[in-house]
Scaffold this active site. Structure first.
Site, PDB file in Angstrom:
ATOM      1  N   ARG A   1      22.188  42.101  36.303  1.00  0.00           N
ATOM      2  CA  ARG A   1      22.455  41.273  35.488  1.00  0.00           C
ATOM      3  C   ARG A   1      21.617  39.989  35.404  1.00  0.00           C
ATOM      4  NH1 ARG A   1      23.210  40.930  29.787  1.00  0.00           N
ATOM      5  NH2 ARG A   1      24.842  39.370  29.441  1.00  0.00           N
TER       6      ARG A   1
ATOM      7  N   GLU B   1      56.298  52.391  46.131  1.00  0.00           N
ATOM      8  CA  GLU B   1      56.507  52.381  47.510  1.00  0.00           C
ATOM      9  C   GLU B   1      57.017  50.962  48.131  1.00  0.00           C
ATOM     10  OE1 GLU B   1      55.760  54.812  49.674  1.00  0.00           O
ATOM     11  OE2 GLU B   1      54.504  56.006  48.521  1.00  0.00           O
TER      12      GLU B   1
END
Length: 387
Positions: A267, A369
């Site tokens: 870019r 978790e």
């Protein structure tokens, strides 16, 4: 438990190739269709991914924790929905049986889990019991040689795919000591599933409620055959699961960083590659440093986990370090994802670019978790309890 280095290197190379050639090209289709293709699931079964952590004696591959983390890191390089398909079989769905189950339970259940013939799911969370898992309300009342289960489980990963659940229910009084772990076949009368959850990200993963209305489960289906041990089983299982998720977070951070670097290299603005600007380099550098720190933590803790006398033996220091990994790595990948979007600029907010999807996907890692805040509590309590 581990396999020899040569065999592991071959497995790891196969996983890397599978991720690169099969999974990454299918990411957009999974996002659009909210489903992992059946042929990919079959390929996962053929590769043995459902039995990574199950010993060879029960039909699995038998990886050590360190080896499992290295595989999880590679799987983390692609959409998290793919790992979700077999993740409960490798971790929380099967490990309770492996760690605390009777030999008959292991011989009966684990070979089917290892091949993927049986999908296991872990049912702990409830509408009023998430982080405070010792407060769960699902009841298990003894009636002859069966327990009768009533209650609702929430946000249960792979519930729509599951053939059986490792399910926690209260078989006695209040607190952790009243909880038992049950193997509950999904086809028992009275067990029904809620509508699939519509989530922020991780399309292709399947979660929903599990409802029980007078579900009769044989008393022999208590894991280990001993009531009141379910909470301890769940906590031991979560140690391993937290390390696995930490490794996945590191793999995803690496993929996001790769995407950001590639974009920064091609870019151009103001006549230069955006990656040549120091402020963009600073974002990339911070991501690389944090990833390096997180992955180093995971590898160190996995070695310590493997050094325990047995996976079924709790070690408070290892548990604390696993929580450190879960806390740091899942927060880290969130920051890496945020920087990845920032490096992409406006393109990072467009769903044609992978970082937009990953930004949404990784947010869940800080919740399941055990949330980040639960990890802080575990770590703090362990430190304060030391003499």
């Amino acid at each position: 438990m581990a396999i020899d280095n040569e065999s592991f290197d071959l497995l790891l190379a196969s996983v890397q190739r599978f991720v690169r050639e099969r999974l990454i090209p299918a990411e957009n289709a999974v996002e659009e269709q909210d489903e992992v293709p059946a042929d990919i699931v079959q390929d996962m079964k053929d590769m043995g991914l459902f039995g990574l952590s199950i010993p060879e004696a029960y039909g699995g591959i038998g990886l050590s924790m360190e080896q499992e983390c290295r595989v999880a890191y590679e799987i983390g390089h692609t959409a998290l929905a793919f790992r979700s398909v077999f993740g409960t079989n490798v971790g929380i769905g099967s490990q309770g049986i492996l760690m605390d189950g009777t030999e008959e339970q292991k011989q009966t259940i684990l070979p089917k889990v290892a091949t993927g013939e049986l999908i296991m799911s872990f049912a702990l969370t409830e509408p009023d019991a998430g982080s405070d898992s010792a407060a769960l309300k699902t009841r298990a009342e003894l009636d002859g040689d069966h327990y009768v289960l009533n209650g609702t489980k929430r946000f249960i990963t792979n519930a729509p795919r599951a053939g059986a659940f490792t399910l926690m229910a209260r078989s006695d009084g209040p607190g952790a000591s009243g909880i038992s772990a049950f193997i509950v076949p999904a086809d028992l009368p009275g067990l029904t599933l809620g509508k699939p959850d519509k989530k922020m990200g991780q399309r292709g993963t399947k979660t929903c409620d599990v409802n029980m209305d007078n579900v009769r489960v044989p008393a022999a289906n208590i894991i280990g055959g001993v009531p009141g041990q379910g909470f301890k089983t769940a906590m031991k299982v979560l140690d391993r699961g937290r390390l696995h998720i930490s490794a996945v977070a590191c793999g995803m951070a690496q993929r996001i960083l790769n995407e950001a670097v590639a974009y920064a290299q091609q870019r151009k603005q103001f006549g230069k590659r955006i990656g040549d600007f120091q402020l963009v380099q600073a974002m990339l550098a911070d991501s690389q440093a944090e990833l390096y720190a997180g992955w180093s933590m995971v590898q160190d803790c996995a070695k310590r986990y493997d050094a325990k006398p047995s996976p079924s033996v709790s070690d408070p220091d290892v548990s604390m370090r696993a929580s450190c990994c879960k806390l740091f790595c899942t927060e880290m990948v969130g920051r890496v994802a945020d920087r990845g979007v920032q490096v992409h600029g406006g393109s990072g907010y467009i769903n044609e670019f992978p970082v937009e999807r990953f930004y949404r996907d990784v947010r869940l890692l800080r919740l399941y978790e055990g949330t980040t805040q639960i990890q802080q509590i575990i770590i703090g309590r362990e430190l304060m309890g030391r003499g």
